[in-house]
Design a protein around this motif. Structure first.
Motif, short mmCIF file in Angstrom:
data_model
loop_
_atom_site.label_atom_id
_atom_site.label_comp_id
_atom_site.label_asym_id
_atom_site.label_seq_id
_atom_site.Cartn_x
_atom_site.Cartn_y
_atom_site.Cartn_z
N THR A 11 11.06 3.04 2.52
CA THR A 11 11.02 4.49 2.38
C THR A 11 11.60 4.98 1.06
O THR A 11 11.44 6.15 0.71
N SER A 63 5.73 5.81 14.21
CA SER A 63 6.16 6.77 13.19
C SER A 63 7.67 6.77 13.02
O SER A 63 8.17 7.08 11.94
N ALA A 95 0.87 -1.18 0.00
CA ALA A 95 0.00 0.00 0.00
C ALA A 95 0.91 1.23 0.00
O ALA A 95 1.88 1.30 0.76
N ALA A 104 4.05 0.52 2.38
CA ALA A 104 3.80 -0.42 3.47
C ALA A 104 3.67 -1.83 2.88
O ALA A 104 2.84 -2.07 2.01
N MET A 129 1.80 4.69 1.07
CA MET A 129 1.49 5.59 2.17
C MET A 129 2.25 6.90 1.97
O MET A 129 3.00 7.06 1.00
N LYS A 130 2.08 7.84 2.88
CA LYS A 130 2.79 9.10 2.80
C LYS A 130 4.25 8.88 3.21
O LYS A 130 4.55 8.69 4.38
N TYR A 145 6.28 6.31 2.29
CA TYR A 145 6.79 4.94 2.24
C TYR A 145 5.78 4.00 1.60
O TYR A 145 4.59 4.33 1.47
N LYS A 157 8.19 -0.93 6.39
CA LYS A 157 8.21 0.33 5.63
C LYS A 157 9.39 0.32 4.65
O LYS A 157 10.54 0.14 5.06
#
Length: 321
Positions: free
Chosen positions: A263, A302, A230, A237, A232-233, A235, A261
């Motif tokens: 990145t 986070s 998925a 996932a 994500m903002k 990275y 993650k």
């Protein structure tokens, strides 16, 4: 049929063609019919039944034809084990030409059936990309000394899952591969869109995560299924889970569901990042209660490389394909 019906404990199970089926259909004029130059092809592996892949041309459904056979253990596919990996039909740019390809893992080594701890396999340690119409090998990755286009010292166990292939650009075909193996590792391969063929098809390749804590039976975690991704903002996932699929009733392993993650989302990293390991992830098994605990947990997540969740003893991550 008689043997399957009798299900005699003293008779080895006749697996035959036990793999998942993949289809490839072209419809040039998009009229919903297979006509003209259109094609319909079916691909199937043997799984427990053997080490081959088969392609059947079913364009004329009343006159199906064997299109090609890939034989594991010989020729260009000597590393191919039991064909557990469901072949993935994708488009990939090779030497400037967009091709229809099949992507699949090297398969399963039956010795895994009796391994209570991780040991190196003798087959299945590979990733293959082949021409979807001819079955010809276009590229492969293997362990050190294999002579593959890409060799990796950590690629020493079978790859039984479907390969996760992402297209992160416009009209470029596949640009990224994520691969899981039965040693609990997650690999990343970045496609070089300016490639001139098999020699430079892949730009970077490395182990993104090692999720099995080796040395104990409980930590002998295995990945039998692909990761799910998925965006994500900041990275990608990658979610996956472990479980000793060859022994559904086994209860020694502490299986988990993971989120890792990545990145480096759209570009290859300038330097290979440190491998993510399980004990650096946030344990979300016990959910916190209260606002302060939830804020602390959110802060930890986070800043972490991901999380894991312990399954109950005896539970395994299984995907209904």
């Amino acid at each position: 049929i008689d043997e399957l019906y009798a299900n005699d404990a003293g008779t080895p199970k006749p697996y035959g063609l036990d793999g998942n089926i993949t289809t490839f259909v072209t419809d040039a004029n998009e009229n919903g019919k297979i006509d003209g130059t259109d094609k319909a092809i079916v691909y199937v592996g043997m799984r427990r039944g053997g080490r081959n892949y088969y392609a059947l041309d079913v364009t004329n459904r009343t006159l199906p034809k064997l299109l090609w056979t890939i034989k594991g253990g010989e020729g260009d596919f000597r590393e191919l084990g039991q064909t557990w990996s469901t072949p993935l039909v994708k488009k990939m740019k090779i030497n400037g030409i967009m091709k229809d390809v099949l992507i699949f893992g090297g398969g399963y080594d039956p010795r895994q059936d009796s391994n209570t701890k991780h040991t190196d396999d003798s087959q299945g340690r590979a990733i293959y990309i082949v021409d979807a119409l001819t079955g010809a090998r276009l590229w492969w990755a293997g362990t050190n000394g294999s002579g593959a286009n890409v060799t990796m010292p950590d690629l020493k166990n079978g790859i039984v899952s479907e390969i996760l292939a992402l297209s992160l650009g416009e009209d470029d075909g596949v640009t990224r591969l994520y691969v899981t193996d039965t040693r609990g590792q997650l690999f990343r391969f970045d496609i070089n869109l300016a490639n001139t063929g098999a020699g430079d098809l892949v730009k970077t390749s490395y182990v993104l995560a090692k999720l099995s804590e080796e040395g104990t039976t409980e930590g002998t975690r295995r990945l039998y299924y692909s990761a799910d991704a998925a965006l994500m903002k900041g990275y990608i996932a990658l979610v996956m889970g472990t479980g000793y699929q060859a022994h559904p009733l086994e209860t020694n392993e502490q299986n988990r569901i993971y989120m890792i993650k990545d990145t480096n989302v759209f570009e290859s990293p300038k330097t290979i990042p440190a491998t993510i390991v399980a004990n650096k992830l946030v344990d979300t098994t016990i959910l916190p209660s209260g606002v302060a605990q939830e804020e602390a947990r959110a802060s930890a997540l986070s800043n972490a490389d991901g999380w894991y969740f312990d399954l109950d003893k005896g539970e395994k991550y299984l995907v209904n394909l």
